[in-house]
Each structure stands twice: as structure tokens, then as C-alpha cells.
Write an enzyme that holds these catalytic residues in place. Structure first.
Site, PDB file in Angstrom:
ATOM      1  N   HIS A  61       0.874  -1.189   0.000  1.00 10.09           N
ATOM      2  CA  HIS A  61       0.000   0.000   0.000  1.00 10.09           C
ATOM      3  C   HIS A  61       0.904   1.231   0.000  1.00 10.09           C
ATOM      4  O   HIS A  61       1.624   1.461   0.963  1.00 10.09           O
ATOM      5  CB  HIS A  61      -0.893   0.007   1.250  1.00 10.09           C
ATOM      6  CG  HIS A  61      -1.840  -1.155   1.307  1.00 10.09           C
ATOM      7  ND1 HIS A  61      -3.137  -1.090   0.876  1.00 10.09           N
ATOM      8  CD2 HIS A  61      -1.656  -2.437   1.725  1.00 10.09           C
ATOM      9  CE1 HIS A  61      -3.737  -2.272   1.038  1.00 10.09           C
ATOM     10  NE2 HIS A  61      -2.846  -3.109   1.549  1.00 10.09           N
ATOM     11  N   ARG A  63      -0.368   4.381  -0.573  1.00  8.92           N
ATOM     12  CA  ARG A  63      -1.147   5.510  -0.006  1.00  8.92           C
ATOM     13  C   ARG A  63      -1.236   6.763  -0.866  1.00  8.92           C
ATOM     14  O   ARG A  63      -1.647   7.825  -0.361  1.00  8.92           O
ATOM     15  CB  ARG A  63      -0.555   5.917   1.362  1.00  8.92           C
ATOM     16  CG  ARG A  63      -0.366   4.799   2.360  1.00  8.92           C
ATOM     17  CD  ARG A  63      -1.661   4.204   2.782  1.00  8.92           C
ATOM     18  NE  ARG A  63      -1.505   3.253   3.893  1.00  8.92           N
ATOM     19  CZ  ARG A  63      -2.276   2.195   4.051  1.00  8.92           C
ATOM     20  NH1 ARG A  63      -3.247   1.931   3.196  1.00  8.92           N
ATOM     21  NH2 ARG A  63      -2.092   1.395   5.071  1.00  8.92           N
ATOM     22  N   ASP A 150      -8.730  -4.986  -2.034  1.00  7.40           N
ATOM     23  CA  ASP A 150      -8.009  -5.276  -0.785  1.00  7.40           C
ATOM     24  C   ASP A 150      -8.246  -4.228   0.299  1.00  7.40           C
ATOM     25  O   ASP A 150      -8.254  -3.028   0.044  1.00  7.40           O
ATOM     26  CB  ASP A 150      -6.515  -5.393  -1.046  1.00  7.40           C
ATOM     27  CG  ASP A 150      -5.761  -5.730   0.217  1.00  7.40           C
ATOM     28  OD1 ASP A 150      -6.016  -6.796   0.792  1.00  7.40           O
ATOM     29  OD2 ASP A 150      -4.950  -4.897   0.663  1.00  7.40           O
ATOM     30  N   HIS A 177      -9.155 -10.356  -0.874  1.00 12.35           N
ATOM     31  CA  HIS A 177      -9.048 -10.137   0.578  1.00 12.35           C
ATOM     32  C   HIS A 177     -10.189 -10.938   1.201  1.00 12.35           C
ATOM     33  O   HIS A 177     -11.351 -10.561   1.077  1.00 12.35           O
ATOM     34  CB  HIS A 177      -9.178  -8.635   0.845  1.00 12.35           C
ATOM     35  CG  HIS A 177      -9.300  -8.263   2.287  1.00 12.35           C
ATOM     36  ND1 HIS A 177      -8.306  -7.598   2.964  1.00 12.35           N
ATOM     37  CD2 HIS A 177     -10.298  -8.437   3.173  1.00 12.35           C
ATOM     38  CE1 HIS A 177      -8.689  -7.385   4.214  1.00 12.35           C
ATOM     39  NE2 HIS A 177      -9.897  -7.878   4.369  1.00 12.35           N
ATOM     40  N   ASN A 276      -4.690  -6.734   9.502  1.00 11.46           N
ATOM     41  CA  ASN A 276      -5.827  -7.537   9.077  1.00 11.46           C
ATOM     42  C   ASN A 276      -5.478  -8.352   7.843  1.00 11.46           C
ATOM     43  O   ASN A 276      -5.151  -7.764   6.814  1.00 11.46           O
ATOM     44  CB  ASN A 276      -7.018  -6.623   8.757  1.00 11.46           C
ATOM     45  CG  ASN A 276      -8.264  -7.404   8.442  1.00 11.46           C
ATOM     46  OD1 ASN A 276      -8.369  -8.584   8.796  1.00 11.46           O
ATOM     47  ND2 ASN A 276      -9.217  -6.778   7.781  1.00 11.46           N
ATOM     48  N   ASP A 303       2.284  -6.945   2.442  1.00  7.91           N
ATOM     49  CA  ASP A 303       1.102  -6.163   2.810  1.00  7.91           C
ATOM     50  C   ASP A 303       1.547  -4.868   3.508  1.00  7.91           C
ATOM     51  O   ASP A 303       0.904  -4.400   4.457  1.00  7.91           O
ATOM     52  CB  ASP A 303       0.132  -6.957   3.696  1.00  7.91           C
ATOM     53  CG  ASP A 303      -1.278  -6.357   3.699  1.00  7.91           C
ATOM     54  OD1 ASP A 303      -1.508  -5.357   2.984  1.00  7.91           O
ATOM     55  OD2 ASP A 303      -2.144  -6.884   4.420  1.00  7.91           O
TER      56      ASP A 303
HETATM   57  O1  DOR Z   1      -3.756  -4.654   7.785  1.00  7.52           O
HETATM   58  C1  DOR Z   1      -4.218  -4.251   6.745  1.00  7.52           C
HETATM   59  N1  DOR Z   1      -4.003  -2.989   6.301  1.00  7.52           N
HETATM   60  N2  DOR Z   1      -5.001  -5.069   6.038  1.00  7.52           N
HETATM   61  C2  DOR Z   1      -5.672  -4.653   4.966  1.00  7.52           C
HETATM   62  O2  DOR Z   1      -6.360  -5.465   4.383  1.00  7.52           O
HETATM   63  C3  DOR Z   1      -5.605  -3.242   4.538  1.00  7.52           C
HETATM   64  C4  DOR Z   1      -4.368  -2.614   4.989  1.00  7.52           C
HETATM   65  C5  DOR Z   1      -4.385  -1.096   4.883  1.00  7.52           C
HETATM   66  O3  DOR Z   1      -4.736  -0.583   3.834  1.00  7.52           O
HETATM   67  O4  DOR Z   1      -3.972  -0.449   5.840  1.00  7.52           O
HETATM   68 ZN    ZN Z   2      -3.353  -5.210   1.877  1.00  5.55          ZN
END
Ligand code: DOR
Ligand code: ZN
Length: 422
Positions: A61, A63, A150, A177, A276, A303
């Protein structure tokens, strides 16, 4: 572009493991031979080091757009390079979400020249709302290789079925996901002894197992590929194992924290250990490692999910997610290689070759004419993870204070040194 000569280095790819000299010119591996007597602009003494195909992390990610106080494409790419990673799939839960070609193009353009091949994942559904499929052909034309919602499951089985049909036609990989939100119902860590001890709501593993099974059944029914994101439970590992045996086109990934840590880490009530799916139990850790060894699990991803210290300061309200790009290789070596569980070839298969294959990209081998996307690492260097030394904008690592063994020290992208440890 500088020519580079690696002297007497251990060269390892998914198939081979040998000592050699390697000469790099114009972005390519030119020669691989016992003793290369050529001048080069840069000569690296490879004694005690290993050179490998660079890693490809198919779940991060970045962001950007929208949450650039947590990470942006430049800092995300910097973190990737420091971790030996030169290719990523970045997830579409940005703001706006990546459900259209404009956002995809923005990401690709901003990553240009960074040294990291950034493949943005497109959304499965419009606005990541769970309803209404995106225009997969348009996303594909913009450069998308995979689609995902996701961060959220596609709650409607009917929508997921249609998505699998459509993506299959377009040759896109669906990354799912797997979470049943009706079961999760506000849970924040794994449901079990630890959640009870802490008096917080748990996330029942059945939530993950159920949707993993659903995706497999749906994919099988239309003969489509499905890739299960961040597998964390014994149950879903076993479901995937059996589905593979039955010939279903299912693949999956896990993350270092799921094979190294358990939910006991949560006893300190530190939200940096919340993600998660959540950290599970020793039983799950064992099953994940078994799944890696026997090939049920195809890839190791991070992740990488940056969040600020402020957001992470409240144990119960903090958002889920941990950074991981700069620790993944070291964590994989520490947990899997130095313990004798898997070979270095296998680590490269999981972190470099398989992700590239799943996305339809050419894996890199250590042989002449291959693109010099390479990482040089000291496999035995012990280092303690200090959050402040991370290149990522966010410091929410589960490995803080832990000593890991092995570290990328030089990362080459298309023959250019893009990261070098001081
Ligand atoms: O821990 C997580 N963070 N699981 C996810 O599925 C999304 C991710 C997030 O975008 O922060
Ligand atoms: Zn993710």
C-alpha cells in the site's frame, strides 16, 4: 551507464546456486563466468555476499493519492529498494481509489524513474463499494495486471462471480481479501485466548476460511484464476492445498509476520502489532510454514501498510496494518532459511520468481542477457530493526527491536545501483 563487475560472488536464483564473477553492462547481465578479466567502472568484492534476482512484492500500500502523510510513491519506492525489491503491485485503496485509468496513470507516472516497477492494482468494484464491476479492459489498457478490493472483501458472491468471469476474459489476476464482515463484526485481533485475556473483540479465523472456500468454489465454477491475499490461518492453508490438488487455478501469498509471530505479541497492547488478518496462534504459524514448504503457498509479500504513529497510538481504535518492505527478506531468511526449513532457491521462488510469473512478467535468472534487476545481500549480517532507520514515512513495524539475520546491501534496477547501504 556504469559497467559493474561482481567478483567471486554467490549467485543464486530460483534454480541455481554457484560462485561466479558477473559483469553488468547497459542494464543487462553480460557475462557470468569463473574469472572475468575486464575493466569495470564499479567493482564489488562479492566474498561473503550473495547476488539474487531482485524481489517482487505483489502486495503493498503506497497511499498515494490521498494519504501521503503515511507514505507516497517516492518514499514507498525508497523503502522497496532498501528491501531489495524492484517491483510491486500497489493496492487500490487510495483516495480516490484506483478504479479508473486516470488514477492508474497517475501512479505509474509518479513511479517512473524510481527504479521500482510499480504495477497499480485496479479495483474489482466501482469505488471499492462492492457493487458494480470496474471497466477491466480500460484498467488493463492503462497498465493494470491484477485487480483487488483489498482492505475489504467483495461481500456479494454474485459480484465476485461476475468479476472472476470478466477478469478471466481480460487475463487479469483477481487478488481476494478474504474476510466475512458479518463474522468479524468489529473484532480487532485474533479471536481466542489472547482476545479474551485482553477483553477485546476477536476476529474469528472462520471469517477468513469461509471466504477462501467461497472464492475457490466461485473460481472453479467459471474456470478462472483466483489469488488469495495474506493467508494467515491453518484452515485456509488446508483449503487451498486441497483445491490445488483438485486442479483449481488457485494461488496464494502470506506475509513474514504470519510465519514468525503469534497473537501473544498483542499482550503489550501495542497497535503496531495489529493488522488484518491478525496475528494468529502457534498452530497457524506451523501450518503456514508447512504450506510454504510443500508449495501450497506461492508467494511471500509484505502487505506493507503504513500508518502514522499518531494513528497507531490508540490500541483499540488504530487502523490495521504494518510496514514490511525493508524487513521482508531478512525476516524470511531468519524464519525460514537460517532455521533450515527452506533453501535460498525457494526463498527466491517465493519472493521473486512466482510473483512475476503470476502477473505474466518474466522472472529474472542469473544468466547472460537477463535484465540486471538484482539484489546483493549479506546473508549472515545480524541487525536490530530500529523503526527510525526505515526509509518508509511510517514506522509501524512488528519487527521493532528484533534481531534479524541477513540484509540487502545493494539493489540494482536495470543495471543501475538504486540503493546502497552506507
Ligand atoms: O492490515 C491491513 N491494512 N489489512 C488490509 O487489508 C488493509 C491494509 C491497509 O490498507 O492499511
Ligand atoms: Zn493489503
Amino acid at each position: 551507464m556504469d559497467t559493474i563487475l561482481l567478483k567471486s560472488i554467490r549467485a543464486v536464483d530460483a534454480e541455481n546456486d554457484f560462485i561466479s564473477d558477473i559483469y553488468i553492462e547497459d542494464g543487462k547481465i553480460k557475462h557470468v563466468a569463473d574469472s572475468i578479466k575486464m575493466d569495470a567502472d564499479i567493482v564489488i568484492d562479492g566474498q561473503g555476499l550473495a547476488v539474487m534476482p531482485s524481489f517482487f512484492d505483489m502486495h503493498v500500500h503506497f497511499r498515494d493519492p490521498g494519504f501521503t502523510h503515511k507514505e507516497d510513491i517516492h518514499t514507498g519506492c525508497g523503502a522497496a529498494l532498501a528491501g531489495g525489491v524492484t517491483g510491486v503491485v500497489c493496492m487500490p485503496n487510495t483516495k480516490p481509489v484506483a478504479d479508473n485509468p486516470d488514477v492508474i496513470k497517475y501512479i505509474i507516472d509518479k513511479a517512473d524513474g524510481s527504479g521500482v516497477d510499480v504495477y497499480p492494482a485496479g479495483c474489482i468494484t466501482n469505488g471499492m463499494s462492492g457493487e458494480g464491476l470496474c471497466d477491466y479492459l480500460a484498467l488493463k489498457s492503462a497498465g493494470v495486471k491484477a485487480i483487488s478490493d483489498d482492505g475489504r472483501p467483495v461481500e456479494s458472491s454474485e459480484q465476485m462471480l461476475r468479476a472472476l468471469e470478466q477478469s478471466n476474459k481480460n487475463g487479469l489476476l483477481v487478488i481476494s481479501h478474504c474476510e466475512d464482515l458479518s463474522i468479524i463484526n468489529g473484532g480487532i485481533i485474533n479471536k481466542g485466548e489472547i482476545s479474551e485475556k485482553l477483553g477485546v473483540k476477536g476476529m474469528d479465523r472462520v471469517s477468513e476460511d469461509m471466504i477462501t472456500a467461497r472464492e475457490i468454489i466461485l473460481a472453479e465454477s467459471v474456470d478462472a484464476r483466483i489469488h488469495i491475499a495474506h493467508v494467515s490461518t491453518k484452515g485456509s492453508t488446508e483449503i487451498i492445498r486441497q483445491a490445488k490438488k483438485a486442479g483449481v487455478k488457485v494461488t496464494c501469498e502470506t506475509c513474514p509476520h504470519y510465519f514468525l509471530l503469534t497473537d501473544e505479541m498483542l499482550l503489550a497492547r501495542d497497535a503496531d502489532f495489529r493488522m488484518n488478518p491478525p496475528l494468529r496462534t502457534a498452530d497457524d504459524v506451523e501450518a503456514i510454514i508447512e504450506g510454504i514448504i510443500d508449495g501450497t503457498i506461492d508467494c511471500i509479500v509484505t502487505d506493507h501498510a503504513p500508518h502514522t504513529a499518531e494513528e497507531k497510538s490508540d490500541f483499540e481504535k488504530a487502523p490495521n496494518g504494518v510496514v514490511g518492505l525493508e524487513t521482508s527478506f531478512a525476516a524470511a531468511l531468519t524464519g525460514l532459511y537460517h532455521t533450515g526449513k527452506i533453501s535460498l532457491n525457494k526463498i527466491i521462488e517465493l519472493m521473486s520468481a512466482n510473483p512475476r510469473k503470476l502477473l505474466g512478467l518474466e522472472p529474472v535468472s542469473i544468466k547472460p542477457n537477463e535484465t540486471a534487476d538484482l539484489v546483493i545481500a549479506d546473508l549472515n549480517k545480524e541487525w536490530t530493526v530500529e523503526p527510525e532507520m526505515l526509509h518508509s514515512k511510517s514506522k509501524n513495524t512488528v519487527f521493532k527491536g528484533m534481531t534479524l539475520k541477513g540484509k540487502p546491501i545493494v539493489t540494482l534496477s536495470k543495471g543501475e545501483i538504486k540503493y546502497k547501504e552506507m
